[in-house]
Design a protein around this motif. Structure first.
Motif, mmCIF file in Angstrom:
data_model
loop_
_atom_site.group_PDB
_atom_site.id
_atom_site.type_symbol
_atom_site.label_atom_id
_atom_site.label_comp_id
_atom_site.label_asym_id
_atom_site.label_seq_id
_atom_site.Cartn_x
_atom_site.Cartn_y
_atom_site.Cartn_z
ATOM 1 N N MET A 193 0.798 -1.228 0.000
ATOM 2 C CA MET A 193 0.000 0.000 0.000
ATOM 3 C C MET A 193 0.835 1.286 0.000
ATOM 4 N N SER A 194 1.946 1.305 0.717
ATOM 5 C CA SER A 194 2.670 2.577 0.833
ATOM 6 C C SER A 194 4.059 2.550 0.190
ATOM 7 N N TRP A 195 4.352 1.521 -0.570
ATOM 8 C CA TRP A 195 5.658 1.406 -1.217
ATOM 9 C C TRP A 195 5.932 2.580 -2.161
ATOM 10 N N HIS A 196 4.912 3.068 -2.813
ATOM 11 C CA HIS A 196 5.057 4.117 -3.830
ATOM 12 C C HIS A 196 5.270 5.512 -3.242
ATOM 13 N N TYR B 96 9.721 8.213 3.666
ATOM 14 C CA TYR B 96 9.274 8.502 5.032
ATOM 15 C C TYR B 96 7.890 9.154 5.082
ATOM 16 N N TYR B 97 7.294 9.451 3.937
ATOM 17 C CA TYR B 97 5.915 9.934 3.937
ATOM 18 C C TYR B 97 4.922 8.805 4.225
ATOM 19 N N PRO C 294 7.545 3.215 9.494
ATOM 20 C CA PRO C 294 7.776 3.525 10.918
ATOM 21 C C PRO C 294 7.036 2.561 11.864
ATOM 22 N N TYR C 295 5.843 2.118 11.479
ATOM 23 C CA TYR C 295 5.146 1.127 12.304
ATOM 24 C C TYR C 295 5.964 -0.163 12.367
#
Length: 175
Positions: free
Chosen positions: A127-130, A135-136, A141-142
């Motif tokens: 989901m957040s790889w892109h 660091y956005y 961080p989780y």
């Protein structure tokens, strides 16, 4: 003149060490509380969001996964979830609940932390790889926040600590 050691001059040092010892003992407690409450909330939020628990439509998990599929580090993980988006959504939601409750009360804390790390890793890789810069995205961080809990567990104010104390007292014939 006697050359003994003065004990009165060390009393402040002892107090400072007591404070540091207590701070060290409870250092991971805020992290446990934050991650526990956050994961419980995330799980409940998914379960109670009727739009999220659908294969299609605005705000659905299926729509979200299709939107990030080509941007993911491992699109195969997204494809796996897309085979049954609703089932996958419930698995993630109940996984988050189990992890959150486990780490919050300190029951099988290392296993709960490992579960939390695996959920965070899978979300980071899909989901957040892109996200750029990296660091956005909040999943990395989780993932890093779970690591100290995997290593240290929940040794204070936890069911694990209570169970260990109980086992030790029985082993000594005290219980």
């Amino acid at each position: 003149m006697a050359h003994g050691m003065r004990t009165d001059s060390h009393s402040n040092y002892v107090r400072r060490n007591d404070w540091r010892e207590n701070a060290t003992r409870y250092a991971l407690l805020p992290l446990r509380i934050f991650l526990g409450v956050t994961f419980i909330y995330a799980g409940l939020d998914k379960i109670t969001d009727s739009a999220f628990m659908k294969a299609n439509g605005t705000g659905s998990l299926g729509e979200t996964m299709r939107g990030v599929r080509d941007l993911a580090a491992f699109p195969e993980l997204v494809d796996l979830g897309l085979k049954s988006p609703v089932g996958f959504g419930y698995a993630i939601a109940f996984g988050e609940l189990a992890v959150g409750i486990g780490i919050l009360i300190g029951l099988f804390a290392r296993i709960a932390a490992l579960g939390g790390a695996l959920i965070s890793l899978s979300l980071w890789l899909t989901m957040s790889w892109h996200e750029e810069p990296y660091y956005y995205g909040n999943d990395l961080p989780y993932l890093m926040a779970w690591l100290p809990l995997i290593l240290a567990g929940a040794s204070y104010l936890s069911v694990d600590a209570w169970l260990a104390e109980r086992r030790n007292s029985r082993g000594l014939g005290l219980g």
